[in-house]
Enzyme design. Structure first.
Site, PDB file in Angstrom:
ATOM      1  N   THR A  58       0.821  -1.243  -0.005  1.00 12.02           N
ATOM      2  CA  THR A  58      -0.077  -0.152   0.127  1.00 12.02           C
ATOM      3  C   THR A  58       1.025   1.292  -0.066  1.00 12.02           C
ATOM      4  O   THR A  58       2.031   1.088   0.272  1.00 12.02           O
ATOM      5  CB  THR A  58      -1.173   0.085   1.351  1.00 12.02           C
ATOM      6  N   ILE A  59       0.424   2.511  -0.399  1.00  9.28           N
ATOM      7  CA  ILE A  59       0.854   3.597  -0.220  1.00  9.28           C
ATOM      8  C   ILE A  59       0.232   4.040   1.151  1.00  9.28           C
ATOM      9  O   ILE A  59      -1.003   4.203   1.165  1.00  9.28           O
ATOM     10  CB  ILE A  59       0.660   4.621  -1.351  1.00  9.28           C
ATOM     11  N   SER A  60       1.135   4.473   2.337  1.00  5.11           N
ATOM     12  CA  SER A  60       0.514   4.716   3.423  1.00  5.11           C
ATOM     13  C   SER A  60      -0.226   6.001   3.368  1.00  5.11           C
ATOM     14  O   SER A  60      -0.414   6.663   2.471  1.00  5.11           O
ATOM     15  CB  SER A  60       1.887   5.125   4.431  1.00  5.11           C
ATOM     16  N   HIS A  65       2.727   9.778   6.432  1.00  9.63           N
ATOM     17  CA  HIS A  65       3.759  10.511   5.683  1.00  9.63           C
ATOM     18  C   HIS A  65       4.295  11.835   6.220  1.00  9.63           C
ATOM     19  O   HIS A  65       5.265  12.142   6.273  1.00  9.63           O
ATOM     20  CB  HIS A  65       3.377  10.557   4.196  1.00  9.63           C
ATOM     21  N   SER A  89       5.567   3.210  -3.903  1.00  4.48           N
ATOM     22  CA  SER A  89       5.132   3.923  -4.819  1.00  4.48           C
ATOM     23  C   SER A  89       6.216   4.711  -5.350  1.00  4.48           C
ATOM     24  O   SER A  89       5.967   5.393  -6.369  1.00  4.48           O
ATOM     25  CB  SER A  89       3.529   4.653  -4.293  1.00  4.48           C
ATOM     26  N   ASP A 110      12.973  -1.319  -2.498  1.00  3.34           N
ATOM     27  CA  ASP A 110      12.068  -2.147  -2.281  1.00  3.34           C
ATOM     28  C   ASP A 110      12.229  -3.478  -3.126  1.00  3.34           C
ATOM     29  O   ASP A 110      13.076  -3.583  -3.988  1.00  3.34           O
ATOM     30  CB  ASP A 110      10.672  -1.566  -3.139  1.00  3.34           C
ATOM     31  N   THR A 215       9.261  -7.977   5.368  1.00  2.00           N
ATOM     32  CA  THR A 215       9.273  -9.507   5.130  1.00  2.00           C
ATOM     33  C   THR A 215       9.843  -9.692   3.840  1.00  2.00           C
ATOM     34  O   THR A 215      10.268  -8.841   3.107  1.00  2.00           O
ATOM     35  CB  THR A 215       8.011 -10.110   5.198  1.00  2.00           C
TER      36      THR A 215
END
Length: 222
Positions: A58-60, A65, A89, A110, A215
């Site tokens: 997800t984008i937080s 942010h 993202s 990422d 993870t």
């Protein structure tokens, strides 16, 4: 906490975050105005909630942010360097790049190649000069190990929960430097780790949160 619907604007979202007292620094406000979330989130970019970007990520939410940039802004001064672990993202990478300026350097890492490709494309489309100048860079890799090639860093942000103190990331901080990271398994806290000019580290619990775990790609994609 959901102030904005998808029909809002980026400037309205930033104004609401400021009115709520979440962002107060003029430099943070300027950066979040400079970087439009719609460049990085297809779905409801101005709603104050996490949005799926695919691949179990997800984008937080914007307020998270905002909190992160506020806590890190002292270490996102012009010419400084930063690392965003679990960059997803690419949005926060861009905000950090706006703050460190043309002589600064921000790396996003990422472990999902498709997310890195997507964030790279968004950065090249909307902030091409930052990519070409080397101000901003996104790479594929295991963020739990940091990215030593770009370090050491004035600050590091982690966008997923580490089960315990991330010692490898602390090792890549400058002295002084700051790490902003959710820590915990069932119960999570954002912890700010400050490394002083002698290399000694102190920690401060900031707030309780719920983040996806830091993870392996295979577990994230299950």
């Amino acid at each position: 906490m959901a102030w904005m619907c998808s029909g809002g604007t980026n400037s309205e979202l930033v104004e609401n975050l400021h009115d709520a007292g979440i962002i107060t620094s003029e430099r943070v406000i300027s950066a979040m105005n400079r970087v439009d979330r719609a460049h990085f989130s297809r779905h409801n970019p101005y709603e104050d909630s996490p949005q799926s970007i695919g691949f179990g990520a997800t984008i937080s939410a914007p307020h998270m942010h905002g909190y992160a940039l506020e806590h890190l802004q002292e270490y996102l001064q012009p010419g400084m360097s930063a690392l965003d672990v679990g960059s997803g993202s690419g949005y926060l990478v861009a905000c950090m790049a706006a703050m460190v300026g043309e002589n600064g350097h921000v790396v996003g890492i990422d472990h999902i190649p498709e997310l890195v490709q997507g964030s790279q494309a968004a950065l090249e489309k909307n902030y091409k000069e930052w990519v070409e100048s080397g101000r901003v860079k996104v790479v594929t890799g295991d963020g739990r190990k940091g990215f030593s090639e770009g370090g050491p860093y004035d600050c590091i942000h982690v966008g997923a929960a580490s089960p315990e103190t991330p010692v490898e990331l602390l090792a890549q901080l400058k002295s002084p430097g700051r790490l902003f990271v959710p820590v915990g398994r069932m119960s999570q806290q954002v912890i700010v780790y400050d490394k002083d000019d002698k290399g000694d580290v102190k920690e401060k619990k900031v707030m309780g949160v719920i983040y996806v775990p830091l993870t392996d790609p295979e577990k994230q994609l299950d």
